[in-house]
Design an enzyme around this catalytic site. Structure first.
Site, PDB file in Angstrom:
ATOM      1  N   ALA A 251       0.674  -1.365   0.209  1.00 51.99           N
ATOM      2  CA  ALA A 251       0.041  -0.063   0.113  1.00 51.99           C
ATOM      3  C   ALA A 251       0.888   1.194   0.021  1.00 51.99           C
ATOM      4  O   ALA A 251       0.278   2.429   0.273  1.00 51.99           O
ATOM      5  CB  ALA A 251      -1.064   0.080   1.035  1.00 51.99           C
ATOM      6  N   ALA A 252       2.334   1.096  -0.172  1.00 45.79           N
ATOM      7  CA  ALA A 252       2.879   2.485  -0.325  1.00 45.79           C
ATOM      8  C   ALA A 252       2.385   3.271  -1.342  1.00 45.79           C
ATOM      9  O   ALA A 252       2.346   4.431  -1.477  1.00 45.79           O
ATOM     10  CB  ALA A 252       4.465   2.103  -0.348  1.00 45.79           C
ATOM     11  N   GLY A 253       2.234   2.515  -2.563  1.00 52.81           N
ATOM     12  CA  GLY A 253       1.869   3.104  -3.792  1.00 52.81           C
ATOM     13  C   GLY A 253       0.489   3.755  -3.514  1.00 52.81           C
ATOM     14  O   GLY A 253       0.200   4.932  -4.113  1.00 52.81           O
ATOM     15  N   ASP A 254      -0.371   2.897  -2.808  1.00 52.32           N
ATOM     16  CA  ASP A 254      -1.756   3.345  -2.846  1.00 52.32           C
ATOM     17  C   ASP A 254      -1.696   4.904  -1.737  1.00 52.32           C
ATOM     18  O   ASP A 254      -2.447   5.995  -2.006  1.00 52.32           O
ATOM     19  CB  ASP A 254      -2.522   2.453  -2.012  1.00 52.32           C
ATOM     20  CG  ASP A 254      -2.799   1.297  -2.916  1.00 52.32           C
ATOM     21  OD1 ASP A 254      -3.021   1.614  -4.244  1.00 52.32           O
ATOM     22  OD2 ASP A 254      -3.119   0.184  -2.533  1.00 52.32           O
TER      23      ASP A 254
HETATM   24  P1  ADP Z   1       4.068   0.255  -5.700  1.00 53.46           P
HETATM   25  O1  ADP Z   1       3.885  -0.229  -4.082  1.00 53.46           O
HETATM   26  O2  ADP Z   1       2.834   0.719  -6.160  1.00 53.46           O
HETATM   27  O3  ADP Z   1       5.069  -0.638  -6.272  1.00 53.46           O
HETATM   28  P2  ADP Z   1       6.234   1.967  -5.062  1.00 53.46           P
HETATM   29  O4  ADP Z   1       6.962   0.729  -4.503  1.00 53.46           O
HETATM   30  O5  ADP Z   1       6.915   2.659  -6.227  1.00 53.46           O
HETATM   31  O6  ADP Z   1       4.880   1.715  -5.817  1.00 53.46           O
HETATM   32  O7  ADP Z   1       6.056   3.046  -4.040  1.00 53.46           O
HETATM   33  C1  ADP Z   1       5.345   4.349  -4.030  1.00 53.46           C
HETATM   34  C2  ADP Z   1       6.287   5.458  -3.326  1.00 53.46           C
HETATM   35  O8  ADP Z   1       6.065   5.059  -1.992  1.00 53.46           O
HETATM   36  C3  ADP Z   1       7.433   5.772  -3.825  1.00 53.46           C
HETATM   37  O9  ADP Z   1       7.307   6.635  -4.811  1.00 53.46           O
HETATM   38  C4  ADP Z   1       8.093   6.344  -2.629  1.00 53.46           C
HETATM   39  O10 ADP Z   1       7.868   7.620  -2.523  1.00 53.46           O
HETATM   40  C5  ADP Z   1       7.359   5.453  -1.463  1.00 53.46           C
HETATM   41  N1  ADP Z   1       8.363   4.527  -1.101  1.00 53.46           N
HETATM   42  C6  ADP Z   1       7.987   3.144  -1.169  1.00 53.46           C
HETATM   43  N2  ADP Z   1       8.895   2.426  -0.683  1.00 53.46           N
HETATM   44  C7  ADP Z   1       9.668   3.183   0.082  1.00 53.46           C
HETATM   45  C8  ADP Z   1      11.073   2.981   0.568  1.00 53.46           C
HETATM   46  N3  ADP Z   1      11.541   1.845   0.805  1.00 53.46           N
HETATM   47  N4  ADP Z   1      11.737   4.126   1.185  1.00 53.46           N
HETATM   48  C9  ADP Z   1      11.037   5.426   0.985  1.00 53.46           C
HETATM   49  N5  ADP Z   1       9.976   5.661   0.218  1.00 53.46           N
HETATM   50  C10 ADP Z   1       9.280   4.694  -0.216  1.00 53.46           C
END
Ligand code: ADP
Length: 317
Positions: A251-254
Site C-alpha cells: 500500500a505504499a503506492g496507494d
Molecule cells: P508500488 O507499491 O505501487 O510498487 P512503489 O514501490 O514505487 O509503488 O512506492 C510508491 C512510493 O512510495 C514511492 O514513489 C516512494 O515515494 C514511496 N516508497 C515506497 N517504498 C519506499 C521506501 N523503501 N523508502 C522510501 N519511500 C518509499
C-alpha cells in the site's frame, strides 16, 4: 480548499499470513500472525486520500458477506462516503490471499469477486458525485469499460483524471487520452511501453512514449528511489524519496496516490503533489498492512517539514 475526490475501484479483504519463506508448489509451512486487513487498491487509495484531508466518495461493489461489513465500516470510520458502494447478491466480496516472508517479500493471489461485477450503470448512478469532484482517481481492479466510462464523465466535466494502471496491463488509447496524470510504478511502466528499463535514458524514452499516448502528465514511482515526473512541457524531473526503514511496502503506492490526488485536488502543483505522495508512501512503508499503514495528514506534514526543501528535491538516493 478541501479536495473533493471520487474513486471508482476495488475493495478487497486481505488475508495475510507471515511465513519464514515463500512456499514452493506442493510445500506446506507453519506460518504465524494471521490477520484480516482491509485492502483493495481502490479502497486503499480512498482511505489514504480521506486520512490526508480529502472529501472522498467511493464507487464499487462488495458481496453480502461479513467481509463486506468490515470493509464498509473501515471506510466509514476513515471518513469515506460509501453511498455508491453496492452490495452484490451474486458475488462474494473480493479477497486477496497474501503471504509475507521474513525478508518482507510477498506473494498475492486475488479473487476479484464483486469487484469485477461493477457496471457502467453503477458509474452512471455516481455521475453527479464524479462531475462535482476535483479529482477522479482510478485503478485497474474493476472492469476496463467501467474505468473508461468514469474517465469520460470526468473529462466532460473538467474533473482531473488520475489513473494508477495497476495491476499492469496494456491500455487502449481510448482510455489513455482521457488521463491527466498517469501514475505507474516501474514494472507497470515496462509493461505499458514494452521497454525494459535499466538506465535513466530508458526512463526518458518510456516517458516520451507514454506522453505521446495522450496523457497530460506522467509520474513514475520508483520505491525507495522516489518518483519521476514528466509532462508535455517539461523534461524528466526526479523527486527523491524520504529516507526510512521499510517494514512492509504493501500500500505504499496507494498512499502515494492518495497524497498526489489530495494535493492536486487542493490546487497544488504536480511537484508539490509528488512530494506529498513520496511522504505518504514512505510512512506507509514503515508500517505493516494495507489500510492499517496509511498515514494522517499531520504525520505527512511533519515528515515534509522535517526535511529541508532543497534536500527533498533532486536528492540522489
Ligand atoms: P508500488 O507499491 O505501487 O510498487 P512503489 O514501490 O514505487 O509503488 O512506492 C510508491 C512510493 O512510495 C514511492 O514513489 C516512494 O515515494 C514511496 N516508497 C515506497 N517504498 C519506499 C521506501 N523503501 N523508502 C522510501 N519511500 C518509499
Amino acid at each position: 480548499m478541501t479536495a473533493r475526490i471520487t474513486i471508482v475501484g476495488s475493495l478487497n479483504m486481505d488475508l495475510v499470513i507471515r511465513s519464514p519463506h515463500i512456499p514452493q508448489p506442493g510445500e506446506t509451512i507453519i506460518g504465524s500472525d494471521f490477520q484480516t486487513i482491509p485492502g483493495g487498491k481502490g479502497a486503499n487509495q480512498a482511505v489514504a486520500a480521506a486520512r490526508l484531508g480529502g472529501q472522498v466518495n467511493m464507487v464499487g461493489r462488495v458481496g453480502e458477506d461479513t467481509f463486506a461489513d468490515a470493509l464498509l465500516d473501515n471506510l466509514k470510520s476513515s471518513g469515506v462516503d460509501t453511498g455508491f458502494v453496492r452490495r452484490d447478491s451474486n458475488s462474494p466480496t473480493g479477497v486477496a490471499l497474501i503471504v509475507v516472508d521474513d525478508a518482507g517479500e510477498n506473494v498475492i493471489v486475488v479473487a476479484s469477486g464483486a469487484n469485477m461485477q461493477v457496471t457502467e450503470t453503477d458509474v452512471a448512478a455516481a455521475e453527479q458525485a464524479i462531475s462535482s469532484s476535483d479529482v477522479l482517481l482510478l485503478q485497474l481492479e474493476v472492469p476496463l469499460r467501467v474505468v473508461t466510462r468514469a474517465a469520460q464523465i470526468a473529462r466532460a466535466n473538467g474533473v482531473s483524471v488520475i489513473l494508477n494502471p495497476a495491476p499492469a496491463r496494456k491500455l487502449p488509447s481510448e482510455l489513455l487520452q482521457l488521463v491527466d496524470v498517469l501514475v505507474p510504478n516501474e514494472s507497470e511502466t515496462e509493461l505499458l511501453t514494452g521497454i525494459e528499463i535499466s538506465s535513466q535514458a530508458e526512463y526518458a524514452n518510456a516517458a516520451r512514449l507514454l506522453l505521446r499516448t495522450g496523457v497530460n502528465s506522467l509520474v513514475i514511482t520508483l520505491g525507495r528511489r522516489g518518483s519521476l515526473l514528466a509532462s508535455s512541457s517539461n523534461d524528466l524531473e526526479s523527486i527523491a524519496a524520504f529516507k526510512i526503514k521499510p517494514v512492509d511496502t504493501t500500500a505504499a503506492g496507494d498512499a502515494f496516490l492518495g497524497g498526489l490526488a489530495v494535493t492536486i485536488g487542493e490546487g497544488g502543483s504536480l511537484q508539490e503533489a509528488v512530494r506529498m505522495g513520496n511522504a505518504a508512501g514512505a510512512l506507509a512503508a514503515m508500517r505493516f498492512g494495507a489500510q492499517t499503514s496509511l498515514p494522517s495528514r499531520s504525520e505527512v506534514l511533519q515528515l515534509i517539514d522535517g526535511e529541508k526543501p532543497e534536500s527533498i528535491i533532486g536528492r540522489d538516493t
